[in-house]
Design a protein around this motif. Structure first.
Motif, PDB file in Angstrom:
ATOM      1  N   ALA A   1       0.814  -1.213   0.000  1.00  0.00           N
ATOM      2  CA  ALA A   1       0.000   0.000   0.000  1.00  0.00           C
ATOM      3  C   ALA A   1       0.852   1.270   0.000  1.00  0.00           C
ATOM      4  O   ALA A   1       0.456   2.293  -0.577  1.00  0.00           O
ATOM      5  N   LEU A   2       2.030   1.207   0.619  1.00  0.00           N
ATOM      6  CA  LEU A   2       2.865   2.402   0.784  1.00  0.00           C
ATOM      7  C   LEU A   2       3.847   2.641  -0.355  1.00  0.00           C
ATOM      8  O   LEU A   2       4.168   3.784  -0.682  1.00  0.00           O
ATOM      9  N   LEU A   3       4.344   1.573  -0.950  1.00  0.00           N
ATOM     10  CA  LEU A   3       5.377   1.720  -1.980  1.00  0.00           C
ATOM     11  C   LEU A   3       4.763   2.172  -3.297  1.00  0.00           C
ATOM     12  O   LEU A   3       3.664   1.747  -3.660  1.00  0.00           O
ATOM     13  N   PRO A   4       5.457   3.025  -4.037  1.00  0.00           N
ATOM     14  CA  PRO A   4       4.882   3.573  -5.269  1.00  0.00           C
ATOM     15  C   PRO A   4       4.787   2.533  -6.384  1.00  0.00           C
ATOM     16  O   PRO A   4       5.642   1.653  -6.502  1.00  0.00           O
ATOM     17  N   ALA A   5       3.760   2.669  -7.180  1.00  0.00           N
ATOM     18  CA  ALA A   5       3.536   1.757  -8.315  1.00  0.00           C
ATOM     19  C   ALA A   5       4.248   2.298  -9.541  1.00  0.00           C
ATOM     20  O   ALA A   5       3.629   2.713 -10.526  1.00  0.00           O
ATOM     21  N   VAL A   6       5.589   2.297  -9.487  1.00  0.00           N
ATOM     22  CA  VAL A   6       6.384   2.783 -10.613  1.00  0.00           C
ATOM     23  C   VAL A   6       7.199   1.628 -11.173  1.00  0.00           C
ATOM     24  O   VAL A   6       7.519   0.673 -10.467  1.00  0.00           O
ATOM     25  N   SER A   7       7.530   1.712 -12.437  1.00  0.00           N
ATOM     26  CA  SER A   7       8.307   0.669 -13.086  1.00  0.00           C
ATOM     27  C   SER A   7       9.615   0.433 -12.335  1.00  0.00           C
ATOM     28  O   SER A   7      10.224   1.370 -11.820  1.00  0.00           O
ATOM     29  N   TYR A   8      10.012  -0.815 -12.276  1.00  0.00           N
ATOM     30  CA  TYR A   8      11.197  -1.181 -11.488  1.00  0.00           C
ATOM     31  C   TYR A   8      12.447  -0.378 -11.870  1.00  0.00           C
ATOM     32  O   TYR A   8      13.296  -0.096 -11.022  1.00  0.00           O
ATOM     33  N   ASP A   9      12.571  -0.018 -13.152  1.00  0.00           N
ATOM     34  CA  ASP A   9      13.779   0.670 -13.602  1.00  0.00           C
ATOM     35  C   ASP A   9      13.809   2.141 -13.211  1.00  0.00           C
ATOM     36  O   ASP A   9      14.781   2.844 -13.505  1.00  0.00           O
ATOM     37  N   LYS A  10      12.790   2.596 -12.524  1.00  0.00           N
ATOM     38  CA  LYS A  10      12.777   3.964 -12.005  1.00  0.00           C
ATOM     39  C   LYS A  10      13.001   3.979 -10.493  1.00  0.00           C
ATOM     40  O   LYS A  10      12.739   4.985  -9.825  1.00  0.00           O
ATOM     41  N   THR A  11      13.475   2.865  -9.966  1.00  0.00           N
ATOM     42  CA  THR A  11      13.769   2.767  -8.537  1.00  0.00           C
ATOM     43  C   THR A  11      15.265   2.567  -8.344  1.00  0.00           C
ATOM     44  O   THR A  11      16.009   2.297  -9.286  1.00  0.00           O
ATOM     45  N   VAL A  12      15.715   2.716  -7.106  1.00  0.00           N
ATOM     46  CA  VAL A  12      17.129   2.526  -6.793  1.00  0.00           C
ATOM     47  C   VAL A  12      17.422   1.030  -6.701  1.00  0.00           C
ATOM     48  O   VAL A  12      16.743   0.304  -5.971  1.00  0.00           O
ATOM     49  N   ALA A  13      18.414   0.562  -7.438  1.00  0.00           N
ATOM     50  CA  ALA A  13      18.758  -0.861  -7.438  1.00  0.00           C
ATOM     51  C   ALA A  13      19.064  -1.336  -6.024  1.00  0.00           C
ATOM     52  O   ALA A  13      19.773  -0.683  -5.267  1.00  0.00           O
ATOM     53  N   GLY A  14      18.510  -2.484  -5.669  1.00  0.00           N
ATOM     54  CA  GLY A  14      18.723  -3.035  -4.343  1.00  0.00           C
ATOM     55  C   GLY A  14      17.661  -2.646  -3.340  1.00  0.00           C
ATOM     56  O   GLY A  14      17.564  -3.256  -2.274  1.00  0.00           O
ATOM     57  N   HIS A  15      16.844  -1.625  -3.659  1.00  0.00           N
ATOM     58  CA  HIS A  15      15.766  -1.227  -2.763  1.00  0.00           C
ATOM     59  C   HIS A  15      14.550  -2.127  -2.945  1.00  0.00           C
ATOM     60  O   HIS A  15      14.302  -2.643  -4.041  1.00  0.00           O
ATOM     61  N   ALA A  16      13.804  -2.281  -1.873  1.00  0.00           N
ATOM     62  CA  ALA A  16      12.526  -2.983  -1.949  1.00  0.00           C
ATOM     63  C   ALA A  16      11.546  -2.175  -2.779  1.00  0.00           C
ATOM     64  O   ALA A  16      11.581  -0.940  -2.778  1.00  0.00           O
ATOM     65  N   THR A  17      10.677  -2.860  -3.488  1.00  0.00           N
ATOM     66  CA  THR A  17       9.640  -2.223  -4.299  1.00  0.00           C
ATOM     67  C   THR A  17       8.288  -2.848  -3.994  1.00  0.00           C
ATOM     68  O   THR A  17       8.199  -3.893  -3.342  1.00  0.00           O
ATOM     69  N   LYS A  18       7.258  -2.200  -4.467  1.00  0.00           N
ATOM     70  CA  LYS A  18       5.903  -2.741  -4.373  1.00  0.00           C
ATOM     71  C   LYS A  18       5.862  -4.138  -4.988  1.00  0.00           C
ATOM     72  O   LYS A  18       5.214  -5.063  -4.469  1.00  0.00           O
ATOM     73  N   TRP A  19       6.597  -4.319  -6.092  1.00  0.00           N
ATOM     74  CA  TRP A  19       6.566  -5.591  -6.825  1.00  0.00           C
ATOM     75  C   TRP A  19       7.265  -6.688  -6.032  1.00  0.00           C
ATOM     76  O   TRP A  19       6.815  -7.840  -6.035  1.00  0.00           O
ATOM     77  N   ALA A  20       8.340  -6.324  -5.343  1.00  0.00           N
ATOM     78  CA  ALA A  20       9.028  -7.301  -4.499  1.00  0.00           C
ATOM     79  C   ALA A  20       8.126  -7.746  -3.356  1.00  0.00           C
ATOM     80  O   ALA A  20       8.097  -8.930  -2.990  1.00  0.00           O
TER      81      ALA A  20
END
Length: 571
Positions: free
Chosen positions: A187-206
């Motif tokens: 719910a908190l993590l942004p729904a942005v494409s993985y390649d727009k995030t910092v490598a190694g960080h947790a994402t909504k998709w993870a």
């Protein structure tokens, strides 16, 4: 994609591309005054991620390591004195504090995640950046408990920064917290494409992918039909599938063109000299070429850097590559492209044989395993190696590269790792492991979706990428597909446990052909045998005895590790 490297929490440094900024010491900061703003939260989050590397500094103590060796597709290996490697394989106890560094690292990470979460709430910090980082903290706390729960079963559930001694919580309570944390992270993590995030960080998709993994283990192993949640209610299969489909459809993640492009032996410095891939075209018609760290299939991974040293930062080098390397100090020419190491986890020949019989055209078999008969002058029994076989895995291991020079006798010289010419790493096989340790990848998302929905959609995509025709969905089909696709990636142990297949599959290891100090031998039963050990322990590993002692009886040891038959003394 931005790149993140983890540095010691006492003197944190953030990196983006090639630059990093030193920050002031944390020694005067505590949970009453820190974090006080979004910048502080970002620094605090780096300290949480750092504990992933802290654990890797002692890889032999970790869940990933124990799970890889305990599963049926690998043996313990190592030398005659590497009894911990062999003990993990046999679900036995060698060192009563064998996993203490891992236990400490995971609870250190949990404490730091708790600090981030409680501080954000206490100081009423707001903003999209803070919201996202709170989601990362929830994800990491869930990930840490997920590994602890699969390794030990029931553990203390610590949700505050108070120093208290707690008994074990029930599996239901632990999994309720994991589920609720992951739901919050989604719910908190942004729904942005993985390649727009910092490598190694947790994402909504993870978080969505990890939730499916947690669901499959909990409902399978504990025979439940849903995940519990804090405060009541449950996470149903339908909701888990919905999250998986969100990850599949909106994350930007996908399969790389050819399975072999996932693994470092196709890097530009090594592939030209490795006959199995040199000049070979991929399934998609393109040249084989390592996709590199942070590729589109990598959903969550531990990052490493060339700044590893022997003091506080050895965990910044991927020590799994060292431990799973070929043992014996042989010339690199003997084992190329596989690099050198401590010899943990030689491949069970049964995997190679059953794979060949079931899927003779599956390129993933030779893309994952190298028979020693294909290594030019391989020498058995190096450094008194035990439980050696005719096969080594190619996924999580050092990959050597030629230097382009020769010695005085005209023999090619080798770098211990391709990371030396590619990234400028030191030419030291104990410190130059820069490859990511990928913990969740997109192919697993597709296979979990097939298993949860009883359809072959995701399975078909995975097979197509391997050059194979579709097969109808069945439980046996998905079991085979997960075994082939995800071999040596840390999931086999959880899979055979949740399916209820572990006792029988583990027992089949007894009598398998091996080499002991270079001489033919067979795997034998220890502690009553693999099946007996699994049934005694449920497939869980012992809690560090020093932690049990420190708790003054509050923390109880796992069943199956208290009698003499549980103690491994070696061959």
């Amino acid at each position: 994609m931005k790149r993140l490297l983890y540095f010691a929490a006492a003197a944190l440094a953030l990196t983006s591309c090639e630059d990093f900024l030193d920050t002031e010491s944390y020694t005067q900061k505590n949970t009453t005054n820190f974090p006080a703003n979004a910048d502080d939260v970002e620094l605090a989050m780096v300290s949480v991620y750092n504990t992933l590397n802290v654990a890797v500094a002692d890889p032999q103590c970790t869940y990933f390591y124990a799970a890889e060796l305990a599963a049926d597709d690998r043996f313990g290996g190592g030398g005659d004195n590497d009894k911990l490697m062999q003990a993990w394989d046999k679900i036995m106890n060698f060192n009563t504090d064998a996993s203490l560094p891992f236990w400490k690292a995971r609870y250190q990470g949990i404490f730091r995640a708790n600090s981030v979460i409680t501080s954000i709430e206490a100081m009423k910090l707001e903003g999209e950046a803070v919201k996202a980082m709170k989601g990362e903290a929830y994800f990491l706390r869930a990930f840490f408990y997920h590994e602890l729960a699969e390794m030990y079963g029931e553990v203390p559930l610590v949700l505050t920064t108070e120093a208290v001694t707690l008994p074990k919580s029930s599996a239901e309570k632990i999994y309720a917290q994991i589920t609720t944390d992951l739901d919050s992270a989604i719910a908190l993590l942004p729904a942005v494409s993985y390649d727009k995030t910092v490598a190694g960080h947790a994402t909504k998709w993870a978080a969505e992918a990890l939730l499916a993994r947690v669901y499959l283990f909990y409902t399978g192993y504990y025979k439940k039909d849903a995940l519990p949640m804090v405060g009541g209610g449950s996470m149903t299969k339908a909701k888990v599938v919905e999250y998986l489909e969100d990850c599949r459809d909106n994350s930007g993640h996908g399969l790389v063109g050819d399975f072999r492009n996932l693994w470092a032996y196709t890097n530009k410095y090594s592939k030209k000299d490795y006959a199995k891939v040199a000049g070979v075209k991929g399934v998609d018609g393109s040249d084989l070429d390592w996709a590199g760290d942070g590729n589109k299939e990598s959903i969550f991974a531990i990052k490493f850097s060339k700044f590893a040293d022997w003091n506080t930062t050895i965990g910044y080098s991927n020590q799994y590559l060292l431990h799973f390397g070929i043992r014996g100090g042989q010339p690199y020419a003997n084992t190329f492209p596989v690099g050198q190491g401590w010899g943990a986890g030689p491949v069970n020949p049964t995997l190679w044989e059953e794979w060949a019989a079931a899927e003779p055209e599956d390129l993933r078999r030779e893309g994952s395993i190298v028979p020693v008969k294909e290594l030019p002058a391989y020498s058995f029994g190096g450094w008194t190696m035990m439980e050696e076989t005719d096969y080594w895995q190619l996924k999580c291991v050092h990959i050597a590269a030629k230097t382009g020079t020769q010695d005085e006798d005209g023999n090619d010289k080798y770098y211990s790792s391709f990371s030396v010419p590619m990234f400028g790493a030191s030419d030291n096989f104990q410190l130059d492991g820069l490859n990511d340790l990928v913990l969740i990848r997109y192919a697993d998302v597709l296979l979990m979706h097939s298993e949860l929905t009883g359809t072959n959609d995701g399975m078909t995509l995975v097979r197509k990428r391997a050059g194979l025709d579709p097969v109808a969905f069945s439980q046996e089909a998905i079991k085979r597909e997960r075994r082939w696709e995800l071999a040596f990636e840390g999931r086999r142990w959880a899979d055979i446990r949740r399916w209820g297949d572990a006792p029988e599959l583990l027992a089949k290891q007894e009598g398998v052909k091996i080499y002991k100090s270079g001489s033919p031998a067979t795997m034998k039963a220890f502690g009553g045998g693999y099946k007996a050990r699994y049934n005694a322990t449920g497939g869980f590993f012992p809690i560090p005895e020093s932690e049990v002692a420190l708790s003054n009886g509050v923390l109880e040891q796992i069943s199956g590790y208290s009698d003499a038959s549980s103690q491994y003394t070696g061959w």
